[in-house]
Design an enzyme around this catalytic site. Structure first.
Site, PDB file in Angstrom:
ATOM      1  CD  GLU A  73      15.067  47.574 -47.622  1.00  0.00           C
ATOM      2  OE1 GLU A  73      14.048  47.079 -48.310  1.00  0.00           O
ATOM      3  OE2 GLU A  73      14.737  47.950 -46.385  1.00  0.00           O
ATOM      4  CG  HIS A 142       5.869  49.942 -55.066  1.00  0.00           C
ATOM      5  ND1 HIS A 142       5.304  50.410 -53.810  1.00  0.00           N
ATOM      6  CD2 HIS A 142       6.275  48.829 -54.816  1.00  0.00           C
ATOM      7  CE1 HIS A 142       5.125  49.296 -52.908  1.00  0.00           C
ATOM      8  NE2 HIS A 142       5.780  48.283 -53.605  1.00  0.00           N
TER       9      HIS A 142
END
Length: 356
Positions: A73, A142
């Protein structure tokens, strides 16, 4: 007998779209309109993204404009910064909200500061798409509500749509915006569906230049809240995934004879004090609703702004219904954590109605 010809009925341009398809359509329309727009991230290429938001974009526009990246990321964000500095308009997807944290240093140190560091000479027209918040039964990492981190960082515009129509228009506005935008997409809304007039939604963007030169209609969402439901007794202020919950609470309250107005914030940064405060001054009472933990949150900021600006109009303190100040819970426990209709109505009942 004279027969008068009737004008043809207007063409029905309404279509049924899911929230996810609205985002997909917005991306496709912007990529078609502007060859400098590129989309990249983890699994966004041939797979079409975990939530299929980028479905079909690689096939239509090629691997140079919609492509997969390594699972890094920070590298994704760093590459986006370099591309945006050199005439490209990158849209990046952080696969899940809590997956974005490894890129956070790039966001706060470079994305948010580049314009200020260069006295406005270097703009970063990039969009950071983040599927966020709960309601899908996701396991750890998540599901998270990370909006406060971005809202607290000067230099970032922070948006979160709550309707299918806003998913389309706000994403197109974000891509055309000259400065970096954190675009928070409520995961639990991806599969919701609405009938929308897609032609009308597209119209303000047709034949227009980049955002700073486009039609005024295309600027409506950035910095603008909307009244999602009118009412007279109290105001529910919500954004993103909490708007639908607030509307459900208002519907339930109406059955009990209480009229609740619902404000959809839409733009967390910049914040629309005018619309929010106009509603609170009218009703005299307010509750702020958010899935994120309440301490040092966006909800806290909204409460402070309303109390400072509407003090003499308030019949009761502004209250909050938020997630609890704990790490995001396991899937089977998230219904206890997330604000629900009953918690909202219980809080509304605490707004000192005996003084009315």
């Amino acid at each position: 007998m004279t027969v008068t010809a009737q004008a043809p009925a207007p063409e029905d341009t309404r279509v049924s779209l899911t929230f996810a398809k609205a985002l997909n359509t917005a991306l496709a329309d912007e990529m078609a309109a502007d060859s400098t727009v590129v989309m990249f991230g983890e699994d966004v290429g041939p797979l079409g993204g975990v939530f299929r938001i980028t479905d079909g974009l690689t096939e239509r526009f090629g691997e140079e404009r919609c492509f997969d990246t390594p699972l890094a990321e920070s590298g994704i964000m760093g590459m986006a910064v370099g591309m945006a500095m050199n005439g490209i308009r990158p849209v990046v997807e952080m696969q899940f909200d809590a997956f974005a944290y490894p890129a956070f240093e790039q966001v706060v140190s470079h994305v948010a500061k580049m314009s200020n560091r260069t006295r406005g000479k270097v703009k970063l027209p990039l969009v950071i798409r983040i599927p966020y918040a709960g309601g899908i039964g996701g396991v750890e990492h998540h599901c998270d509500s990370s909006e406060s981190y971005y809202a607290h960082t000067p230099g970032l515009t922070v948006l979160t749509p709550a309707t299918v129509a806003d998913a389309y228009t706000m994403l197109r506005e974000a891509i055309r915006f000259p400065d970096p935008v954190v675009f928070l997409e409520p995961k639990k809304l991806y599969w919701t569906k609405e009938d929308v007039d897609l032609a009308a939604l597209r119209a303000p963007f047709e034949d227009s230049a980049p955002f700073e030169d486009s039609a005024p209609e295309a600027e409506a969402a950035i910095g603008r809240a909307v009244v999602a439901r009118e009412g007279t007794d109290a105001t529910l202020i919500a954004y993103g995934p909490s708007v639908s919950t607030a509307l459900s609470a208002a519907e339930a309250a109406a059955a009990e004879g209480r009229s609740l107005e619902v404000i959809d914030v839409r733009s967390i940064v910049p914040f629309d004090d005018e619309t929010v405060c106009a509603s609170v001054r009218k009703t005299g009472r307010a509750v702020v609703i958010s899935e994120a933990p309440g301490f040092a949150s966006v909800a806290s900021e909204i409460v402070a702004r309303v109390q400072e600006r509407c003090f003499h109009s308030l019949a009761a303190p502004v209250l909050r219904v938020t997630g609890f100040d704990i790490p995001y819970p396991a899937p089977k426990l998230e219904h206890f954590f997330l604000p629900g209709v009953d918690r909202i109505l219980d809080t509304v009942d605490e707004l000192q109605w005996e003084d009315k």
